[in-house]
Scaffold this motif. Structure first.
Motif, PDB file in Angstrom:
ATOM      1  N   GLU A 197       4.452 -22.448 -16.070  1.00  0.00           N
ATOM      2  CA  GLU A 197       5.809 -22.771 -16.531  1.00  0.00           C
ATOM      3  C   GLU A 197       5.833 -23.865 -17.587  1.00  0.00           C
ATOM      4  OE1 GLU A 197       9.326 -21.959 -15.989  1.00  0.00           O
ATOM      5  OE2 GLU A 197       8.117 -20.191 -15.748  1.00  0.00           O
ATOM      6  N   ASN A 217       4.161 -19.956 -21.521  1.00  0.00           N
ATOM      7  CA  ASN A 217       5.552 -19.711 -21.166  1.00  0.00           C
ATOM      8  C   ASN A 217       6.338 -19.084 -22.320  1.00  0.00           C
ATOM      9  OD1 ASN A 217       7.554 -19.774 -19.214  1.00  0.00           O
ATOM     10  ND2 ASN A 217       8.362 -21.709 -19.943  1.00  0.00           N
ATOM     11  N   ALA A 260       7.534 -16.313 -25.364  1.00  0.00           N
ATOM     12  CA  ALA A 260       8.062 -14.952 -25.263  1.00  0.00           C
ATOM     13  C   ALA A 260       6.942 -13.941 -25.457  1.00  0.00           C
ATOM     14  CB  ALA A 260       9.166 -14.757 -26.300  1.00  0.00           C
ATOM     15  N   HIS A 279       9.209 -11.854 -21.055  1.00  0.00           N
ATOM     16  CA  HIS A 279      10.143 -12.953 -21.273  1.00  0.00           C
ATOM     17  C   HIS A 279      11.517 -12.356 -21.499  1.00  0.00           C
ATOM     18  CE1 HIS A 279      12.082 -16.392 -23.192  1.00  0.00           C
ATOM     19  NE2 HIS A 279      11.150 -17.137 -22.622  1.00  0.00           N
ATOM     20  N   LYS A 280      12.559 -13.041 -21.049  1.00  0.00           N
ATOM     21  CA  LYS A 280      13.913 -12.494 -21.146  1.00  0.00           C
ATOM     22  C   LYS A 280      14.331 -12.190 -22.578  1.00  0.00           C
ATOM     23  CE  LYS A 280      16.215 -16.995 -21.098  1.00  0.00           C
ATOM     24  NZ  LYS A 280      17.123 -17.873 -20.354  1.00  0.00           N
ATOM     25  N   GLU A 281      13.757 -12.888 -23.565  1.00  0.00           N
ATOM     26  CA  GLU A 281      14.083 -12.618 -24.969  1.00  0.00           C
ATOM     27  C   GLU A 281      13.551 -11.273 -25.453  1.00  0.00           C
ATOM     28  OE1 GLU A 281      12.714 -15.875 -27.339  1.00  0.00           O
ATOM     29  OE2 GLU A 281      13.991 -17.326 -26.305  1.00  0.00           O
ATOM     30  N   SER A 309      11.822 -11.378 -10.378  1.00  0.00           N
ATOM     31  CA  SER A 309      12.114 -12.497 -11.252  1.00  0.00           C
ATOM     32  C   SER A 309      11.096 -13.577 -10.931  1.00  0.00           C
ATOM     33  CB  SER A 309      13.534 -13.000 -10.989  1.00  0.00           C
ATOM     34  OG  SER A 309      13.760 -14.200 -11.678  1.00  0.00           O
ATOM     35  N   ASN A 348      10.797 -16.496 -12.668  1.00  0.00           N
ATOM     36  CA  ASN A 348      11.442 -17.784 -12.916  1.00  0.00           C
ATOM     37  C   ASN A 348      12.655 -17.516 -13.799  1.00  0.00           C
ATOM     38  OD1 ASN A 348      10.423 -17.635 -15.683  1.00  0.00           O
ATOM     39  ND2 ASN A 348       8.444 -18.231 -14.818  1.00  0.00           N
ATOM     40  N   ALA A 349      13.203 -18.552 -14.396  1.00  0.00           N
ATOM     41  CA  ALA A 349      14.416 -18.383 -15.210  1.00  0.00           C
ATOM     42  C   ALA A 349      14.162 -17.631 -16.511  1.00  0.00           C
ATOM     43  CB  ALA A 349      15.013 -19.751 -15.522  1.00  0.00           C
ATOM     44  N   ASN A 350      12.906 -17.431 -16.889  1.00  0.00           N
ATOM     45  CA  ASN A 350      12.589 -16.802 -18.170  1.00  0.00           C
ATOM     46  C   ASN A 350      11.852 -15.471 -18.084  1.00  0.00           C
ATOM     47  OD1 ASN A 350      13.668 -18.830 -19.917  1.00  0.00           O
ATOM     48  ND2 ASN A 350      11.943 -20.124 -19.324  1.00  0.00           N
ATOM     49  N   HIS A 351      11.258 -15.140 -16.965  1.00  0.00           N
ATOM     50  CA  HIS A 351      10.403 -13.960 -16.873  1.00  0.00           C
ATOM     51  C   HIS A 351      10.881 -13.012 -15.788  1.00  0.00           C
ATOM     52  CE1 HIS A 351       7.765 -16.994 -18.778  1.00  0.00           C
ATOM     53  NE2 HIS A 351       7.451 -15.952 -19.524  1.00  0.00           N
TER      54      HIS A 351
END
Length: 161
Positions: A61, A66, A68, A99-101, A143, A145-148
């Protein structure tokens, strides 16, 4: 070769099959939303151990990992034996994470769902990896974490032994 060594070799076979699929390679290599319209990856072997892992990899993290990117993990779970040489039960587990992006694409599916569909088309019901016919055993969204985010695919070899 011992049965455990054979099982470990199957993960490598699966990884090799993944890099033989140009759509999967494009989805891992390119960050563009139109990754399928990009040129083929010229050296797909570079994806091994960078985007395709033979263990349940999770990014740090706090580090550069971490960023994208998209990756796949291949692992074997819950295999057990009967006697000294016969393996029974177990699952081939494939995680597809991004990654969420990178999740949204120019196509109908999320990037992770698109990759999962390609993998399922390659593995479900086939005899392509040497542990017998694979039966789809389930899918879960995850999920990290907040990004993946991503999906976990499970396959059971139905005539392995």
């Amino acid at each position: 070769m011992s049965r455990l060594a054979e099982l470990a070799a199957y993960k490598t076979i699966v990884a090799e099959r993944l890099i033989d699929n140009s759509n999967i390679c494009k989805a891992l290599f390119y960050s563009d939303g139109d990754y399928l319209d990009q040129p083929d990856v010229t050296n797909p072997e570079q994806l091994l151990h960078d985007c395709i892992y033979l263990y349940p990899y999770k990014p740090d993290e706090s580090g550069i990992e971490n960023g994208a990117r998209t990756w796949i993990t291949v692992s074997l779970n819950d295999f057990n034996g009967v006697g000294s040489s016969v393996m029974r039960a177990g699952f081939l587990v494939i995680e597809v994470l991004a990654h969420k992006e990178l999740l949204r694409t120019d196509y109908e599916l999320l990037r992770t769902d698109d990759i999962a569909a390609e993998i399922d088309g390659m593995l479900s019901g086939g005899r392509s990896i040497g542990i017998g016919r694979l039966q789809f055993a389930g899918m879960n969204e995850i999920s990290l974490n907040a990004n993946h985010y991503g999906v976990v695919l499970k396959y059971r070899p139905v005539d392995f032994g």
